[in-house]
Design a protein around this motif. Sequence first.
Motif, PDB file in Angstrom:
ATOM      1  N   ALA B 231       1.071  -1.023  -0.027  1.00  0.00           N
ATOM      2  CA  ALA B 231       0.420   0.087  -0.190  1.00  0.00           C
ATOM      3  C   ALA B 231       0.928   1.280   0.071  1.00  0.00           C
ATOM      4  N   ARG B 232       2.066   1.031   0.623  1.00  0.00           N
ATOM      5  CA  ARG B 232       2.651   2.721   0.977  1.00  0.00           C
ATOM      6  C   ARG B 232       3.626   3.204  -0.708  1.00  0.00           C
ATOM      7  N   ILE B 233       3.533   1.811  -1.396  1.00  0.00           N
ATOM      8  CA  ILE B 233       4.491   1.552  -2.377  1.00  0.00           C
ATOM      9  C   ILE B 233       3.647   2.488  -3.448  1.00  0.00           C
ATOM     10  N   GLU B 234       1.994   2.130  -3.819  1.00  0.00           N
ATOM     11  CA  GLU B 234       1.173   2.654  -4.504  1.00  0.00           C
ATOM     12  C   GLU B 234       0.905   3.777  -3.917  1.00  0.00           C
ATOM     13  N   ALA B 235       1.042   4.269  -2.673  1.00  0.00           N
ATOM     14  CA  ALA B 235       1.437   5.599  -2.337  1.00  0.00           C
ATOM     15  C   ALA B 235       2.576   6.434  -2.257  1.00  0.00           C
ATOM     16  N   GLY B 236       3.335   6.093  -3.086  1.00  0.00           N
ATOM     17  CA  GLY B 236       4.720   6.554  -2.763  1.00  0.00           C
ATOM     18  C   GLY B 236       5.230   7.306  -1.583  1.00  0.00           C
ATOM     19  N   LEU B 237       4.750   6.433  -0.998  1.00  0.00           N
ATOM     20  CA  LEU B 237       5.450   7.033   0.652  1.00  0.00           C
ATOM     21  C   LEU B 237       7.391   6.234   0.674  1.00  0.00           C
ATOM     22  N   LEU B 238       8.415   6.733   1.238  1.00  0.00           N
ATOM     23  CA  LEU B 238       9.104   6.262   1.108  1.00  0.00           C
ATOM     24  C   LEU B 238       9.373   5.831   2.341  1.00  0.00           C
ATOM     25  N   HIS B 378      17.712  -9.401 -18.302  1.00  0.00           N
ATOM     26  CA  HIS B 378      17.103  -8.638 -19.715  1.00  0.00           C
ATOM     27  C   HIS B 378      16.628  -7.482 -19.254  1.00  0.00           C
ATOM     28  N   THR B 379      16.287  -6.162 -19.928  1.00  0.00           N
ATOM     29  CA  THR B 379      15.373  -4.629 -19.644  1.00  0.00           C
ATOM     30  C   THR B 379      14.518  -4.918 -19.757  1.00  0.00           C
ATOM     31  N   VAL B 380      13.182  -3.750 -19.331  1.00  0.00           N
ATOM     32  CA  VAL B 380      11.881  -4.033 -20.179  1.00  0.00           C
ATOM     33  C   VAL B 380      11.564  -2.541 -19.833  1.00  0.00           C
ATOM     34  N   PRO B 381      10.753  -1.868 -20.883  1.00  0.00           N
ATOM     35  CA  PRO B 381      10.624  -0.287 -20.856  1.00  0.00           C
ATOM     36  C   PRO B 381       9.898   0.384 -19.364  1.00  0.00           C
ATOM     37  N   ALA B 382      10.432   1.419 -18.760  1.00  0.00           N
ATOM     38  CA  ALA B 382       9.370   1.477 -18.136  1.00  0.00           C
ATOM     39  C   ALA B 382       9.162   3.333 -17.990  1.00  0.00           C
ATOM     40  N   ARG B 383       9.003   3.263 -17.324  1.00  0.00           N
ATOM     41  CA  ARG B 383       8.063   5.390 -18.033  1.00  0.00           C
ATOM     42  C   ARG B 383       8.184   5.772 -16.001  1.00  0.00           C
ATOM     43  N   VAL B 384       8.498   7.194 -16.627  1.00  0.00           N
ATOM     44  CA  VAL B 384       8.720   7.975 -15.658  1.00  0.00           C
ATOM     45  C   VAL B 384       7.344   8.176 -14.796  1.00  0.00           C
ATOM     46  N   VAL B 385       6.610   7.988 -13.860  1.00  0.00           N
ATOM     47  CA  VAL B 385       4.861   8.418 -13.647  1.00  0.00           C
ATOM     48  C   VAL B 385       5.111   9.349 -12.307  1.00  0.00           C
ATOM     49  N   ARG B 386       4.058  10.405 -12.217  1.00  0.00           N
ATOM     50  CA  ARG B 386       4.076  11.032 -11.388  1.00  0.00           C
ATOM     51  C   ARG B 386       3.944  10.082 -10.416  1.00  0.00           C
ATOM     52  N   THR B 387       3.872  10.006  -8.939  1.00  0.00           N
ATOM     53  CA  THR B 387       4.210   9.191  -7.397  1.00  0.00           C
ATOM     54  C   THR B 387       2.381  10.773  -6.570  1.00  0.00           C
ATOM     55  N   PRO B 388       2.188   9.800  -6.012  1.00  0.00           N
ATOM     56  CA  PRO B 388       1.604   8.766  -6.001  1.00  0.00           C
ATOM     57  C   PRO B 388       0.681   7.738  -6.800  1.00  0.00           C
ATOM     58  N   PHE B 389       0.900   6.449  -7.236  1.00  0.00           N
ATOM     59  CA  PHE B 389       0.649   5.662  -8.122  1.00  0.00           C
ATOM     60  C   PHE B 389      -0.994   5.958  -8.093  1.00  0.00           C
ATOM     61  N   PHE B 390      -0.972   5.623  -6.273  1.00  0.00           N
ATOM     62  CA  PHE B 390      -2.519   5.338  -6.385  1.00  0.00           C
ATOM     63  C   PHE B 390      -3.200   6.193  -5.593  1.00  0.00           C
ATOM     64  N   ASP B 391      -4.145   7.364  -5.907  1.00  0.00           N
ATOM     65  CA  ASP B 391      -4.302   8.708  -4.619  1.00  0.00           C
ATOM     66  C   ASP B 391      -6.078   8.531  -5.138  1.00  0.00           C
ATOM     67  N   PRO B 392      -6.003   7.777  -3.905  1.00  0.00           N
ATOM     68  CA  PRO B 392      -8.307   8.327  -4.333  1.00  0.00           C
ATOM     69  C   PRO B 392      -8.562   9.408  -3.675  1.00  0.00           C
ATOM     70  N   VAL B 393      -9.653   9.971  -4.686  1.00  0.00           N
ATOM     71  CA  VAL B 393     -10.671  11.491  -3.695  1.00  0.00           C
ATOM     72  C   VAL B 393      -9.923  10.857  -2.486  1.00  0.00           C
ATOM     73  N   ARG B 394     -11.232  10.186  -1.422  1.00  0.00           N
ATOM     74  CA  ARG B 394     -11.342   9.944  -0.452  1.00  0.00           C
ATOM     75  C   ARG B 394     -10.073  10.442   0.344  1.00  0.00           C
ATOM     76  N   LYS B 395      -8.849  10.225   0.231  1.00  0.00           N
ATOM     77  CA  LYS B 395      -7.428  10.154   1.371  1.00  0.00           C
ATOM     78  C   LYS B 395      -7.480  11.451   1.782  1.00  0.00           C
ATOM     79  N   ARG B 396      -8.039  12.657   1.018  1.00  0.00           N
ATOM     80  CA  ARG B 396      -8.395  14.048   1.273  1.00  0.00           C
ATOM     81  C   ARG B 396      -9.907  14.998   1.469  1.00  0.00           C
ATOM     82  N   ARG B 397     -10.644  13.992   0.854  1.00  0.00           N
ATOM     83  CA  ARG B 397     -12.181  14.617   1.252  1.00  0.00           C
ATOM     84  C   ARG B 397     -13.032  13.439   2.361  1.00  0.00           C
TER      85      ARG B 397
END
Lengths: 550, 397
Positions: B231-238, B378-397
């Motif tokens: 869960a914390r990785i999905e949330a982008g937390l260290l 091997h290597t596989v392609p990856a993309r740099v994306v913004r974190t959090p990966f998962f950021d439900p609206v309910r977290k803040r609302r």
Amino acid sequence: MKKYDAVLVGAGHNALATACVLARRGWKVLVLERRGVVGGAAATEEVFPGCRVNVAAQDAGLFRRDFVDEFGFGASAPGWVHPPAVATSLLGGGDGLTLWRDPAATQGEIARHSRADANRFPEWADYLDAMARILRVGLDHPAPALHDFTRRERLRLLRPLAQAARLGRRRVVELLRVLPLPARDLLDDWFAGDALKGMLATTALPGASHGPGAMGGAFRMLYHATGGQAHGFRSTSFLEGGIGALSEALAAAARARGAEIRTGTEVERILVEDGAATGVLLAGREEIPAHCVVSGADPRRTFFDLVGAPQLGPEFNRKVASIQMRGTTAILHLLLDDLPPLDDAEQRLAGHTLVAPSLDYLERASDAAKYGRCSPRPHLDIVIPTLHDPTLAPPGRHIASIQIRYAPYHLRPAPVRGPHAGPSPPGGDIAPGATPRAGDIFDEFLARTWDTLDEFLPGTRDRILDHRLITPLDLESEFGLTCGDEYHGQMGLDQLAFMRPVAGWARHRTPVERLFLCGAGTHPGGGVTCMPGRLAAREILRARRHPARS
Amino acid sequence: MLLETPFHPRTAPLCRSRRWRNWSGYASALTYEPGHEYEYYAVRSGAGLFDISPLRKYEIAGTDAAALVDRVVTRSAFDCPVGMVLYTPWCDEAGKMIDDGTVQRLGADTFRVTSADPCLRWLQDCALGMDAAVRDVTRELAALALQGPTSREILERVVTGADVAALPFFGLTGGSIGVAPVTVTRTGYTGDLGYEIWVRPENAVGVWDALAEVGRGYGLAPAGLDALDVARIEAGLLLKDVDYVSTWTALIESRKSSPYEAGLGWAVQPRPGRDFVGSRALAREAAAPSEWGFAGLEVEWPHIEKRFAAVGLPPLVAGRASREAVPIYAGGKQVGYVTSSTFSPILKKYIALATVRREFARPGHRVKFELTVEFVRHTVPARVVRTPFFDPVRKRR
Ligand SMILES: Cc1cc2nc3c(=O)[nH]c(=O)nc-3n(C[C@H](O)[C@H](O)[C@H](O)COP(=O)(O)OP(=O)(O)OC[C@H]3O[C@@H](n4cnc5c(N)ncnc54)[C@H](O)[C@@H]3O)c2cc1C
């Protein structure tokens, strides 16, 4: 407003030396001293009416005289006094052992106690001077910056290393061997006589709260011989006009080069902006801006009281809080109507007169301090400056100033500060269970000192007209010596060279830019040497030339 | 022997997997059931109940308490009103991270700081010369995290004397659960709607029971560290000493990280005249940025499948989060390394937290992720994306 290149906090002799050097370079220098006189712990003041007393330090034997030559003090040059006796150890029952400036006389004295010791003494005296000469090379150069050992730093080490090597590689190795030794071990290697060993071991005691059995004692013995001419004891010389004359001469030399010195002016804070010193704030709320601030107060006082811990980093603060500051010396000034009754008193009592009859006596005296108590039988180091300069007191009067060990600043249980609980109970005993008062403890200590004096220099008490005791607590409140530490931090092996005042900051610089230290808390250390002040001045000048290379 | 938290009488019988881990000297369940999936889904669709008592807790009180906290942490404590919580890193004098945690402002002159590892002496050293007393209250305070979409409803039914529904994101309130006085903070380590409950140890079991009882109708499950890690990785937390190495444990300089390098630049809040530990070093770094930065990565799942399929295997990536460092490449050169990675059950993606050269840290960059299949790299392609990966609206609302 007039902006100074440097404002110096305190007019201790070290700060005065710094002021001399900076002012000679054309710097606009202001020295601010809290007390009414210059000199700090090296001052001579009227303690008894009409009498000039060396309030703390007595012996200027460690002072680097080349500094006087360098500055050519002219008319204000102090007059040095070298009495014939270096030291006399009182052995009780009127017996004594005197070391004289004349080596033959010394040998004769020692021979009365031990012929073998007498034979070895000249060799010891040479050894002490030779070792001290090598040590002095280390002390008179900047401490190696081992924490930032760049190429330039390594190059800077070459000179002292070469200088030391020239004094003999084997001796350098020997020096490294003996430095950590307890005084006891070093002396046991040389001598048999207890009286002689006890007497010589006293030179290991200033700058430490431990006795002759403590590590590093040999270092302190050598340190106290780095003024040259130790005569097997320690470098010792006195001044006409008292030790304060030396400080006055330094002040005069600084003034002659344009420095201003204001006494009776306490610095309340060192002002810091964006991590750099910008000036000082006086107790009277006056602000004095300056390009740099140089503190001659001890490091703990400078950083915690004047700068303020919150201005500094926690890692640094931890180190400053851990500096060992442990005053264990009290000083007792006596006004006498005659010299103590002793044969040949005028000769024999003209150097250091010691109550240190054996190593064990000193060790026992220091034991008490380990547990936060005053010695029941203290060690005394008596100096009678009126034998060096009779004008210090009215005719027929003498001053005796006695350094008494051990009287710890850190008393246990912690006493209530303040003088007396009322009239002392008979015998000065402190009621069990009651929180003692510092005043009572020191009254008791004074009583033990009288006993000791009666035992070793009987008849002296009858000649006392007046006395004044200065405890380590007084050294703190009157002289600004934190915890009453006479050397601005103990002179143990862990607080030397690149570890003085704290590891990583040995070059008189501080985490606050343009704030420097120049007092005894910095390399090479305490005593009336003027070396911390001189080395600081060099670093300050360098910092101005190469601000980036800090 | 490992210590037991005040919830141990409840967590021990529930831990049917018998999988315990040493968390700061306390026995802490990795999972309660044999696998962590159920616990993870409880967090994302019901509520997960975590025993977080092993966190280090310090109470700071005194007229200079705010000044002390402000001096220690990189965020500005004076900007934290009473009744709010800050998440913040803190640094040494060189601007390198020591730890990260939350700062609760209990009153004008009272704070509570949580950290992963002990730092009492550090806080006290920072307090020298200030009127601020620092006390270690780790053992005087038990804590639970109730995390997931139903957590608010559960707490509303359990907590009295506080309006949990009105508690804002990173808000703090006092209240009671049964007879036990508690502090409730709207904080957590899952990136979901969630709360943390702080209670005295003697009341710990009662609070657990009350939550478990009411939670039954809300999909509550006790959850362990394995589920938390996903869960914390999905949330982008260290995670300290995984995604960054504390300056106190780093053996060599290059292992240390500044907040900027760890993606926490937003938490460095300099202000003219504000002097916090490391502020000068961080100001220098802000002016001349480090060559390292932080990146969230999405690894292309079809490529992973393809690599495994080529040798006749289904994608054998660990079901759990991985803390293994994995090299990242670009243009044939290594440009960084992944510090934490996991398959995200809710996103159905393979995601990773990485330390990369700064020029590759911006979202949108394409890099390669090293993948070992049947002992062949091997290597596989990856993309740099913004974190959090998962950021439900309910977290803040
Ligand atoms: C009792 C005693 C006996 C000693 N005997 C000897 C001896 O015989 N031989 C020897 O070599 N050494 C002796 N010493 C040690 C020696 O005196 C000191 O180590 C040396 O004098 C230190 O000099 P300094 O200039 O570094 O500091 P100090 O002399 O301590 O000077 C510091 C100055 O700063 C001033 N100051 C502090 N704070 C402020 C402020 N906020 N504002 C303005 N001014 C301030 C103080 O008033 C003081 O004048 C003795 C010391 C003591 C205490």
